[in-house]
Design a protein around this motif. Structure first.
Motif, mmCIF file in Angstrom:
data_model
loop_
_atom_site.group_PDB
_atom_site.id
_atom_site.type_symbol
_atom_site.label_atom_id
_atom_site.label_comp_id
_atom_site.label_asym_id
_atom_site.label_seq_id
_atom_site.Cartn_x
_atom_site.Cartn_y
_atom_site.Cartn_z
ATOM 1 N N LEU A 171 -0.191 51.274 57.532
ATOM 2 C CA LEU A 171 -1.412 51.857 57.073
ATOM 3 C C LEU A 171 -2.240 52.922 58.474
ATOM 4 O O LEU A 171 -1.988 53.242 58.118
ATOM 5 C CB LEU A 171 -2.088 51.041 56.957
ATOM 6 C CG LEU A 171 -3.304 50.939 57.129
ATOM 7 C CD1 LEU A 171 -4.007 51.357 55.984
ATOM 8 C CD2 LEU A 171 -4.098 49.582 57.140
ATOM 9 N N ARG A 194 -2.463 57.022 57.471
ATOM 10 C CA ARG A 194 -4.132 57.401 57.941
ATOM 11 C C ARG A 194 -4.720 57.885 59.298
ATOM 12 O O ARG A 194 -5.202 58.889 59.186
ATOM 13 C CB ARG A 194 -5.263 55.765 57.657
ATOM 14 C CG ARG A 194 -4.893 55.107 56.718
ATOM 15 C CD ARG A 194 -6.151 54.368 56.246
ATOM 16 N NE ARG A 194 -5.955 53.786 54.987
ATOM 17 C CZ ARG A 194 -7.079 52.653 54.760
ATOM 18 N NH1 ARG A 194 -8.060 52.434 55.561
ATOM 19 N NH2 ARG A 194 -6.978 51.760 53.626
ATOM 20 N N THR A 195 -3.804 58.078 60.435
ATOM 21 C CA THR A 195 -4.249 58.525 62.075
ATOM 22 C C THR A 195 -3.614 59.456 62.402
ATOM 23 O O THR A 195 -3.848 60.616 62.635
ATOM 24 C CB THR A 195 -3.699 57.621 62.728
ATOM 25 O OG1 THR A 195 -2.736 57.576 63.085
ATOM 26 C CG2 THR A 195 -4.900 56.641 62.328
ATOM 27 N N SER A 202 -9.223 61.226 66.892
ATOM 28 C CA SER A 202 -8.185 61.441 66.493
ATOM 29 C C SER A 202 -7.015 61.204 67.183
ATOM 30 O O SER A 202 -6.384 60.251 66.268
ATOM 31 C CB SER A 202 -8.232 62.647 66.089
ATOM 32 O OG SER A 202 -7.188 63.631 66.865
ATOM 33 N N ARG A 242 -9.771 58.032 60.984
ATOM 34 C CA ARG A 242 -9.076 58.566 59.874
ATOM 35 C C ARG A 242 -8.949 60.299 59.501
ATOM 36 O O ARG A 242 -9.958 61.031 59.176
ATOM 37 C CB ARG A 242 -9.627 57.869 58.089
ATOM 38 C CG ARG A 242 -8.488 58.322 56.937
ATOM 39 C CD ARG A 242 -9.212 57.401 55.772
ATOM 40 N NE ARG A 242 -8.304 57.328 54.620
ATOM 41 C CZ ARG A 242 -8.562 56.387 53.576
ATOM 42 N NH1 ARG A 242 -9.588 55.623 53.234
ATOM 43 N NH2 ARG A 242 -7.977 56.333 52.767
ATOM 44 N N ALA A 299 -8.381 61.734 56.500
ATOM 45 C CA ALA A 299 -8.992 62.905 55.721
ATOM 46 C C ALA A 299 -10.103 63.296 55.816
ATOM 47 O O ALA A 299 -10.990 63.777 55.520
ATOM 48 C CB ALA A 299 -8.335 61.819 54.268
ATOM 49 N N ASP A 354 -12.342 54.993 61.162
ATOM 50 C CA ASP A 354 -11.774 54.675 59.520
ATOM 51 C C ASP A 354 -12.065 52.428 59.117
ATOM 52 O O ASP A 354 -12.004 52.101 60.790
ATOM 53 C CB ASP A 354 -9.738 54.294 59.392
ATOM 54 C CG ASP A 354 -9.396 53.209 58.172
ATOM 55 O OD1 ASP A 354 -9.088 52.297 58.157
ATOM 56 O OD2 ASP A 354 -9.234 54.929 57.782
ATOM 57 N N ASP A 371 -10.876 50.123 57.705
ATOM 58 C CA ASP A 371 -10.044 49.108 58.459
ATOM 59 C C ASP A 371 -9.279 48.820 59.815
ATOM 60 O O ASP A 371 -8.437 48.061 59.787
ATOM 61 C CB ASP A 371 -8.858 49.304 56.573
ATOM 62 C CG ASP A 371 -9.292 49.246 55.311
ATOM 63 O OD1 ASP A 371 -10.818 48.471 55.506
ATOM 64 O OD2 ASP A 371 -9.008 50.338 54.450
#
Length: 508
Positions: free
Chosen positions: A132, A136-137, A196, A202, A204, A209, A211
């Protein structure tokens, strides 16, 4: 070209560019015709309170920033140069906690080199959460990045998260803390590219994020907002109560140091692969096509300009130890970095001694934190000169090894490599780099490329320059070419790969 800024005065306009790095803070004054008319520098040290822990004192770091700014402002006044804006380039993944009301640091600055969360990262990497995080990263699960260090700090300062959830603690990277301090508390923001690198954003949507914040138990209220990389003060604020610097000076650009070097080398255009040599080393290229990174290469955000709809994406590989190898050899041999370069010249040509500088494991392209530093290929004739040369050459071998991964991702060999950073002043190193990759190496025309990059971005935000002006402003570099054949190159790289396998305990 026209100079703009708050309260512009008669005389030449200049951007004050600060580059706050691990080993020190540098600064440049860059005038509207692109000339560097003044420089300043303050060195910094690191502390090692326990094995694997690496910290810096925020108060000392702040004094280095204000000292450089004050010195450059004084030089500008003497020369009749009017500072129209400030650019800020920074070390990236280091993290600290501060009071959002006063800006006072409440923790040490925990360095990007710090390994205290290695066990936590190993468990995460082996779990479902590891996929995950990386998915995402764009980043491997490693203590180099900020998330586990931020979690560790909050666990000690605010274990139940009451204060951070109430917004009474702020946790973030150096850019966010310095923006707060430079603006007298008016700006509570972190720059997109630096954000980042925290492993909490995230890719995107270039935002925190939820989560991942839950996974690392970091309340959203403890984090600054994510801001664009430029904006002539609107996004990033104006100076206030900075010694020697006028109040109201627009902070026109903020970039991570490696991102700033890429902007200086590429002028914001795709297709340029640069390698920055410093304490570690970073290879980076813009990724507008959204290519999937190969093993050992991470995805990241380069910057977000206010004129653009979204953030610019990039691919990056982070080598853990570059200049570190030189410092280790200098300490071992009782000299300094210049002494190591001089010693290396006297090494026997036939000696092929390899230093694998895995002092805290290996970063790109292996990301093997279990690797251990080794000297391979010694015999009875190995002496200080051969050790010194192995330390210098270790940087070139690591960059060549990593560049091959970029060739794979980009679908073919990169035509040339652009280099910058202090160690690139060594002509023998740059010549070896060209030999090992079999392609030209173009060394930047000035060593302070990160400061130049953020100055260029600040100048475009202030209306001093257009992007089309930047190539003509950039100092001419030096080109190094390869004269060795593939057989020589293959033999040397095979020796390096054999040494790396030994360091990783994988030799068969």
């Amino acid at each position: 070209m026209s100079v703009v800024g708050r309260g512009a005065a008669v005389g030449r306009g200049a951007v004050l560019a600060l580059d706050q790095g691990t080993s020190g803070t540098k600064g440049l004054l860059v005038t509207e015709d692109g000339r560097v008319v003044a420089t300043a520098h303050r060195p910094l040290t690191q502390q090692y309170p326990q094995p694997g822990w690496v910290e810096q004192d925020p108060a000392v770091l702040w004094r280095s920033v204000t000292g450089v700014a004050e010195e450059l402002a004084a030089q500008a006044g003497t020369a009749g140069t009017h500072i129209v804006g400030l650019g800020l380039s920074l070390q990236r993944e280091a993290v600290l906690v501060w009071d959002p009301d006063t800006g006072a640091a409440l923790s040490p600055l925990v360095s990007w080199q710090d390994r205290r969360t290695a066990e936590r990262c190993a468990k995460l990497a082996a779990s479902a959460e590891g996929g995950l995080i990386s998915g995402r990263t764009g980043l491997p699960v490693d203590p180099m990045f900020s998330a586990t260090k931020a979690e560790w700090l909050l666990d000690r300062l605010d274990p139940n998260r009451e204060r951070s959830a109430a917004g009474r603690l702020r946790v973030g990277t150096v850019d966010a803390w310095l923006l707060h301090r430079l603006t007298g508390g008016a700006t509570d923001a972190t720059e997109t590219g630096c954000a980042s690198r925290t492993q909490l954003v995230r890719l995107a949507n270039a935002d925190w994020d939820p989560d991942l914040l839950d996974l690392f138990r970091i309340p959203r209220t403890a984090l600054p907002r994510i801001a664009a990389s430029d904006g002539a003060g609107q996004e990033l604020g104006h100076t206030r109560n900075v010694p020697g610097v006028a109040d109201g000076l627009p902070i026109a650009a903020v970039l991570g140091d490696s991102h700033a070097a890429l902007f200086a080398q590429s002028h914001g255009r795709p297709g340029v692969v640069k390698a920055t040599y410093g304490t570690g080393a970073s290879l980076m290229v813009l990724n507008p096509e959204g290519r999937r990174p190969a093993e050992g290469i991470a995805a990241t955000l380069a910057w977000r300009r206010t004129r653009d709809a979204g953030a610019a994406h990039a691919l990056e590989a982070n080598i853990a130890s570059a200049g570190t190898a030189i410092r280790w050899a200098a300490q071992l041999l009782g000299t300094d970095s210049a002494g190591i370069a001089a010693l290396a010249v006297d090494a026997r040509e036939a000696a092929e001694v390899y230093l694998v500088p895995a002092f805290s494991g290996l970063g790109a392209p292996y990301w093997d934190r279990g690797a251990r530093a080794l000297l391979v290929g010694m015999d009875f004739d190995t002496g200080p000169a051969e050790v010194a040369r192995a330390a210098v050459e270790s940087m070139a071998f690591q960059v060549a090894d990593t560049l091959s991964r970029f060739d794979t991702v980009l679908g073919g060999p990169v035509s040339e490599l652009r280099t910058d950073g202090g160690p690139t002043g060594n002509d023998r190193l740059m010549t070896l780099q060209a030999e090992l990759i079999g392609r030209p190496v173009l060394r930047a025309g000035r060593p302070e490329v990160s400061a130049l990059g953020v100055a260029y971005l600040a100048g475009t935000a202030l209306g001093i320059w257009d992007d089309a002006d930047l190539p003509a402003l950039t100092p001419q570099g030096t080109r190094f070419t390869s004269h060795e054949d593939d057989a020589w190159r293959d033999r040397r790289m095979a020796g390096w790969h054999d040494a790396v396998a030994c360091a990783r305990g994988k030799r068969t």
